[in-house]
Design an enzyme around this catalytic site. Structure first.
Site, PDB file in Angstrom:
ATOM      1  N   GLU A 151       9.092  -8.671  12.638  1.00 19.96           N
ATOM      2  CA  GLU A 151      10.194  -8.433  12.002  1.00 19.96           C
ATOM      3  C   GLU A 151      10.085  -7.054  11.177  1.00 19.96           C
ATOM      4  O   GLU A 151       9.183  -7.101  10.303  1.00 19.96           O
ATOM      5  CB  GLU A 151      10.676  -9.567  10.877  1.00 19.96           C
ATOM      6  CG  GLU A 151      12.331  -9.226  10.550  1.00 19.96           C
ATOM      7  CD  GLU A 151      12.978 -10.424   9.483  1.00 19.96           C
ATOM      8  OE1 GLU A 151      11.969 -11.333   8.976  1.00 19.96           O
ATOM      9  OE2 GLU A 151      13.879 -10.475   9.526  1.00 19.96           O
ATOM     10  N   GLU A 322      10.530 -20.314   4.076  1.00 25.35           N
ATOM     11  CA  GLU A 322      10.355 -20.041   5.325  1.00 25.35           C
ATOM     12  C   GLU A 322      10.558 -21.109   6.180  1.00 25.35           C
ATOM     13  O   GLU A 322      11.101 -20.916   7.382  1.00 25.35           O
ATOM     14  CB  GLU A 322       8.807 -19.639   5.598  1.00 25.35           C
ATOM     15  CG  GLU A 322       8.433 -18.604   4.801  1.00 25.35           C
ATOM     16  CD  GLU A 322       9.188 -17.324   4.705  1.00 25.35           C
ATOM     17  OE1 GLU A 322       9.601 -16.949   5.813  1.00 25.35           O
ATOM     18  OE2 GLU A 322       9.258 -16.626   3.654  1.00 25.35           O
ATOM     19  N   HIS A 325      14.133 -21.179   7.041  1.00 26.05           N
ATOM     20  CA  HIS A 325      14.430 -20.292   8.334  1.00 26.05           C
ATOM     21  C   HIS A 325      14.219 -20.911   9.711  1.00 26.05           C
ATOM     22  O   HIS A 325      14.911 -20.509  10.724  1.00 26.05           O
ATOM     23  CB  HIS A 325      13.597 -19.189   8.230  1.00 26.05           C
ATOM     24  CG  HIS A 325      14.154 -18.040   7.066  1.00 26.05           C
ATOM     25  ND1 HIS A 325      15.395 -17.571   7.051  1.00 26.05           N
ATOM     26  CD2 HIS A 325      13.375 -17.182   6.291  1.00 26.05           C
ATOM     27  CE1 HIS A 325      15.296 -16.479   6.120  1.00 26.05           C
ATOM     28  NE2 HIS A 325      14.079 -16.455   5.638  1.00 26.05           N
ATOM     29  N   GLU A 344      18.811 -14.328   4.757  1.00 27.51           N
ATOM     30  CA  GLU A 344      17.882 -14.241   3.430  1.00 27.51           C
ATOM     31  C   GLU A 344      18.515 -15.027   2.197  1.00 27.51           C
ATOM     32  O   GLU A 344      18.003 -15.700   1.167  1.00 27.51           O
ATOM     33  CB  GLU A 344      17.328 -12.786   3.223  1.00 27.51           C
ATOM     34  CG  GLU A 344      16.551 -12.171   4.319  1.00 27.51           C
ATOM     35  CD  GLU A 344      15.299 -13.234   4.631  1.00 27.51           C
ATOM     36  OE1 GLU A 344      14.928 -14.082   3.780  1.00 27.51           O
ATOM     37  OE2 GLU A 344      14.638 -12.801   5.543  1.00 27.51           O
TER      38      GLU A 344
HETATM   39 ZN   LIG Z   1      13.303 -15.005   4.344  1.00 28.06          ZN
END
Ligand SMILES: [Zn+2]
Length: 878
Positions: A151, A322, A325, A344
C-alpha cells in the site's frame, strides 16, 4: 495502514494536514482489461538483494486489443506473451515498452488478441530495495529477510500488475527459497516441495479470495510464532526468533478481536488463518494485508507483564485497527484512493471501540478524546483540507495518509455513531459490508446505507463534514425558557489580521470561511438535535444542573457559551462532567485562547481547577497544554516562573499520590507518570533526583517498582546527563531486545542538552547503525524540543544529503512537519526557503501547513506573552 506516530505535546499540531493539491497527471490504467487471477512464482536472493518472478495473469479483454498496459516499477521484463484458447492454446509474443514516470509497462502483441479470456505470461526480475516499499530487504545482525509493503502503489515493484484497488483478483503465491528458510503469505501453505534446484524448496500458498493488489503480502526468512485459536481460526503472532517471547500479549489481543469482530460485523472472518508479524524494518505503524498483517516491532511486541501500560495500549489499538481492516478495507475496499479516509477513519474509530471493550479499565475513550482535541486544533488552521480529496499520482495518494484521513474521519464517524446509537450504527455497517462482499464501494454507499437503516439524515451530516474543510463552532446564547439560541460558523485559529500575515500564499488556504455544516449536537442530560445552516434555536432541556452541548465529548465541533452558562459548567466540572467531557472543555478553552477569544490566564485558571483530577488523560491534557505554554508562549524568564508554578501547584498533588504500591490500578500509575514527567521538566529537585536514581537502577539491571515511570525517568536523567551517562545509554540502545524499551532509550538520547552530545545523537541518527525507519524519528524529536531544535535544524540543513540517503516514502514530510515547532517569523522564512530549495516528495501540503503553524505560533506568542506575564505575577506567592 497504521501511521507511525510522533509523540508530541497537546495543542501543538502533530501530524500532517493539507491544502488542495497541485496539478495532477492522470495516472490510471486505460481500462478494458479485467484481471481475474494471478499465479506468481517468486525466487528471491536475499544475499544479492534481487529476485526473479514468473507470472501468469488471467484477464478478460472487453474488446479486441493489440496492446495491454499494466503497472510496473523498477522491473526488468525478460519475456512477455499471451496465451489464448484452452484446448489448443495459441501463443502470441509481445514486446514491452516502459513508461517510468507513469510506472506503467505496455505489452505490444505480434497480432491482435480477440475479446474474451487471455492469459498473460511474464518473466521478469527486480531488486530487493532498501526503501521499505514493494519487495524489500529487512536486516538483523544474524540474517536478511525479504518482506513486502504494497500500500498504496508498490505491488507494481514486486510484480507487473493491474495495481488499482478496484481491479480485484484471486492470487496463487509460490516462493522458491533457501532450504533453511520459511515463508508466510496471505493464505495457509498448501505445499512445501524440495527444489527446483538443490538447496532450495518451493512453498505454495492456497488461492486467495478476490482481493486488491495492495493487500497481497509475502515474507521470507526465519520468523518464529506463538499460536492460538479463535472462533476456529488459527491465529499466530510472529517475530524474529530473538523476540518471540514478546508475542503473547498481541496474541491475546488478536484472539479477542477476532471473536469481537465476527460478532460485531455479523460476518465470519473470511480466511482460514490469521498471522500478525513484526518486521525489523518497517515504514508505517502497521499494514492490514489480508490474513497477513505486518507491523513495526513497537506496534506488536511488548512484554505482557513488564511492558509499560502505554506500550501495551499501543499494541492493543494497533492490533484492533488492522484487524478491523480485514473486514472494512480488505473484504470491502474503497473504489479509489480518494475514499481511503473511510477505510482509515473507520479503523481509527473501531480501534478504540474494540480495545475499550477488551480492557474496559484502560480508559481508551479518554485517549480518543485527547486525540480528538488535538486534531480539532490542527484542523482549525486555515491551511487544512477537506476529508475528501482528489488524488491521482502515487505522490498525491501517499500524501492522503494524514491526520485528516485518520483522526478527523475517525472523529466524524465517532460523532455519527454516538448520534445514531451503537446498535443502529452497527446495522448500517453490516448492511454496507454485506452489500459489497469481496467487492468495492464508495463513501456514498456507506452513508446511504446508514441513512437507510437509521431513517436519519446521515448523508447530509457526513457530506457536510467530508466535503468542507475545517472545524464548526457552535455559539450559544443565554437560555430562554426551554430553548437556547445557537449560531454556527467556521472556527479558525488566530485573529483576522494574523491570518493575513501568516498565510502569505492565499491559494494555500482552503475554503473561504463561509462553510456551514449539518451537525448532530447532543446535550448532556438531554437529546440530540440537528443544527443545520438555518437553525437558530434548539431545545435546552436537560436533566443536568447546567447546559453542556457536547455530551460525552463525541461531537466534532467547538462550543462557545454565554458567560453565565460557562461559569456554571466550570463550577460543576469536577462533579458534573465525565472525564471525556472535561478533556473536551479544556480543549475548547485552549482553542478559544488560540483564536484570540480569551487569554492564556483564563486557560490556566481552568487548568488549575482541574489540577487534582483523578483521571490520567485529564491530567495529561492539563499538563501537556501547560508545557505548550512553556514552549510556545513563554519568554525564557517567564518559563522559569511557569516552572515554579508547576512545582508549587502540582508538587503536592504528586506527593499526595504516594509511591508505587503493589496491585495499584493502572490509571493511578499512568497519572503518577504524567505528574512525574511534568515536575521533572519543571526541574523539581526531588523528582530529578528520583529520575537519576531510577536510571542508575536500570543501568544496574535491577527491576523497578513502577515500570510505567521508567521512560520518563531515563529521559529526565538524560536532560541533566553527561558523556559518561550518554555512553551507558547508548549501550542500552545497542543491546536491549525489547523494541519498546529500545525506542524509549533512543528517545532519551535526544534529551541530552550539552551541544557535543546533541551532535552525537544527530550523527548517530544518520549513521548506518540506525534503521532508516528511525532516522527521521530521532531528528523530528530533536526539532520538537526547544533545547535542541536550533542545533538540529542546523544539522538538517548541513546534512540534508545524508538524511535523504536514508529517506523512506514519508520521512521527508515528517521532518518538514517537525519544523512546525519553531515559533518566529524568521524561522518560518528559513524553513520556507530551505524546503523551496530542497523539495520533499509528497510534502507540498505539509509544508504549507507547517509554515502557517509557525506563523500562527509567532502571532500567538506576541498576543499572549504579556497576558502570561501578568497572570504569573498575580499568582506569584511572594
Ligand atoms: Zn489503517
Amino acid at each position: 495502514m497504521g501511521l507511525s506516530r510522533v509523540r508530541c505535546a497537546a495543542g501543538v499540531g502533530c501530524l500532517l494536514a493539507a491544502v488542495s493539491g497541485g496539478a495532477a497527471r492522470a495516472q490510471r490504467l486505460p481500462g478494458g482489461v479485467t484481471p481475474e487471477h494471478y499465479a506468481l512464482t517468486i525466487t528471491p536472493d536475499l544475499v544479492s538483494a534481487r529476485f526473479e518472478g514468473v507470472e501468469r495473469i488471467d484477464v478478460t479483454l472487453e474488446k479486441p486489443a493489440s496492446e495491454i498496459t499494466l503497472n510496473a516499477a523498477e522491473i526488468e521484463f525478460e519475456s512477455a506473451k499471451a496465451v489464448v484458447g484452452d484446448s489448443r492454446p495459441e501463443v502470441v509474443e509481445a514486446t514491452v515498452t516502459l513508461d517510468e514516470a507513469q510506472e506503467q509497462a505496455t505489452l505490444h502483441f505480434a497480432k491482435q488478441l480477440s475479446a474474451g479470456p487471455v492469459a498473460l505470461e511474464i518473466a521478469y526480475g527486480g531488486i530487493l530495495n532498501d526503501k521499505l516499499r514493494g519487495f524489500y530487504l529487512s536486516k538483523t545482525k544474524l540474517r536478511n529477510y525479504g518482506v513486502t509493503q504494497f500500500e498504496s502503489t508498490d505491488a507494481r515493484r514486486a510484480f507487473p500488475s493491474f495495481d488499482e484497488p478496484a481491479l480485484k483478483a484471486t492470487f496463487d503465491v509460490s516462493l522458491v527459497i533457501d532450504a533453511g528458510d520459511s515463508a508466510i503469505s496471505n493464505m495457509p501453505m498448501v505445499r512445501d516441495t524440495p527444489g527446483p534446484e538443490p538447496g532450495k524448496h518451493t512453498v505454495a500458498f492456497a488461492t486467495t479470495p478476490k482481493m486488491s493488489t495492495y493487500l497481497v503480502a509475502w515474507l521470507v526468512g526465519d520468523f518464529q510464532c506463538s499460536q492460538g485459536k479463535s472462533e476456529g481460526i488459527p491465529v499466530r503472532v510472529c517475530a524474529t526468533p530473538d523476540k518471540v517471547g514478546l508475542t503473547r500479549f498481541a496474541l491475546e489481543a488478536a484472539k479477542w478481536d477476532l471473536h469481537y469482530y465476527d460478532e460485531y460485523f455479523g460476518i465470519k472472518y473470511p480466511l482460514k488463518k490469521l498471522d500478525l508479524i513484526a518486521i525489523p524494518d518497517f515504514e508505517a505503524g502497521a499494514m492490514e494485508n489480508f490474513g497477513c498483517i505486518t507491523f513495526r516491532e513497537t506496534e506488536l511486541l511488548v512484554d505482557a507483564k513488564d511492558g509499560t501500560l502505554g506500550a501495551r495500549k499501543e499494541v492493543a489499538t494497533s492490533v484492533a485497527h488492522e484487524m478491523a481492516h480485514q473486514w472494512f478495507g480488505d473484504l470491502v475496499t474503497p473504489e479509489w484512493w480518494d475514499n481511503l479516509w473511510l477505510n482509515e477513519g473507520f479503523a481509527t474509530w473501531m480501534e478504540t471501540k474494540a480495545a475499550a471493550k477488551w480492557k474496559p479499565k484502560w480508559a481508551f475513550e479518554q485517549d480518543a478524546a485527547s486525540d480528538r482535541s488535538n486534531i480539532l486544533d490542527e484542523d482549525a488552521a486555515r491551511v487544512t483540507r477537506p476529508i475528501f480529496e482528489r488524488a491521482e499520482t502515487p505522490a498525491e495518494i501517499n500524501e492522503l495518509f494524514d491526520d485528516i484521513a485518520y483522526g478527523k474521519a475517525g472523529a466524524v464517524i465517532t460523532m455519527v455513531e454516538h448520534w445514531l446509537g451503537e446498535e443502529t450504527f452497527r446495522k448500517g455497517v453490516q448492511a454496507y459490508l454485506s452489500a459489497h462482499l469481496y467487492g468495492n464501494a464508495t463513501a456514498e454507499d456507506f452513508w446511504n446505507a446508514q441513512t437507510k437503516t437509521s431513517g436519519l439524515a446521515v448523508d447530509a451530516v457526513m457530506r457536510s463534514f467530508v466535503e468542507q474543510p475545517g472545524v464548526p463552532e457552535l455559539r450559544f446564547g443565554e437560555r430562554q425558557g426551554s430553548e437556547i439560541a445557537v449560531s454556527q460558523r467556521r472556527f479558525t485559529d488566530g485573529t483576522a489580521s494574523a491570518h493575513h500575515a501568516a498565510v502569505t500564499d492565499a491559494e494555500h488556504a482552503s475554503g473561504n470561511g463561509s462553510e456551514l455544516w449539518t451537525i448532530p449536537a447532543c446535550i448532556k442530560g438531554g437529546g440530540c438535535e440537528l443544527v443545520g445552516p438555518e437553525t437558530a434555536k434548539i431545545s435546552a432541556q436537560t436533566s443536568a444542573p447546567f447546559f453542556f452541548a457536547n455530551a460525552d465529548d463525541k461531537g466534532y465541533y467547538r462550543t462557545v457559551y454565554a458567560k453565565g452558562e460557562y461559569a456554571a459548567i466550570v463550577t460543576n466540572a469536577e462533579t458534573g462532567l465525565s472525564a471525556t467531557e472535561r478533556i473536551g472543555l479544556l480543549g475548547d478553552r485552549w482553542a478559544l485562547m488560540r483564536a484570540g477569544e480569551g487569554t492564556v490566564g483564563e486557560f490556566l485558571d481552568l487548568a488549575l481547577a482541574l489540577k487534582a483530577d483523578p483521571e490520567p488523560a485529564v491530567t495529561e491534557s492539563v499538563l501537556g497544554r501547560i508545557e505548550s505554554i512553556g514552549t510556545r508562549i513563554a519568554s525564557d524568564d517567564d518559563r522559569v516562573r511557569l516552572d515554579a508554578m508547576v512545582r508549587r501547584e502540582f508538587g503536592p498533588v504528586y506527593a499526595a499520590m504516594g509511591g508505587p504500591r503493589r496491585h495499584e490500578s493502572e490509571d493511578h500509575s499512568e497519572r503518577r507518570e504524567a505528574l512525574f514527567e511534568a515536575l521533572g521538566e519543571a526541574h523539581d529537585p526531588q523528582v530529578v533526583a528520583e529520575a537519576q536514581r531510577l536510571t542508575e537502577q536500570l543501568f544496574a539491571a535491577q527491576k523497578t517498582a513502577d515500570p510505567n515511570i521508567m521512560d520518563a525517568a531515563v529521559a529526565l536523567a538524560a536532560a541533566k546527563g553527561d558523556a559518561a551517562m550518554y555512553d551507558r545509554l547508548l549501550t542500552v540502545v545497542r543491546v536491549t531486545k525489547d523494541p519498546d524499551f529500545r525506542e524509549a532509550a533512543l528517545r532519551a538520547l535526544t534529551w541530552f542538552e550539552a551541544p557535543e552530545l546533541v551532535n552525537r545523537t544527530l550523527e548517530f541518527a544518520v549513521s548506518d547503525e540506525v534503521r532508516s525507519q528511525n532516522t527521521w524519528l530521532l531528528i523530528a524529536w530533536m526539532l520538537e524540543r526547544r533545547e535542541t531544535q536550533e542545533q538540529a535544524w542546523k544539522f538538517v540543513r548541513e546534512h540534508w544529503d545524508e538524511i535523504e540517503r536514508k529517506a523512506t516514502t514519508s520521512s521527508g514530510a515528517h521532518i518538514v512537519e517537525a519544523t512546525g515547532s519553531f515559533c518566529s517569523v524568521e524561522k518560518r522564512d528559513e524553513v520556507a526557503s530551505f524546503f523551496a530549495a530542497h523539495k520533499v516528495e509528497s510534502a507540498e501540503r505539509t509544508l504549507a501547513k507547517t509554515l502557517e503553524q509557525i506563523g500562527e505560533c509567532a502571532q500567538l506568542r506576541s498576543v499572549q506573552e504579556p497576558a502570561l506575564r501578568e497572570w504569573l505575577a498575580a499568582h506569584d506567592p511572594k
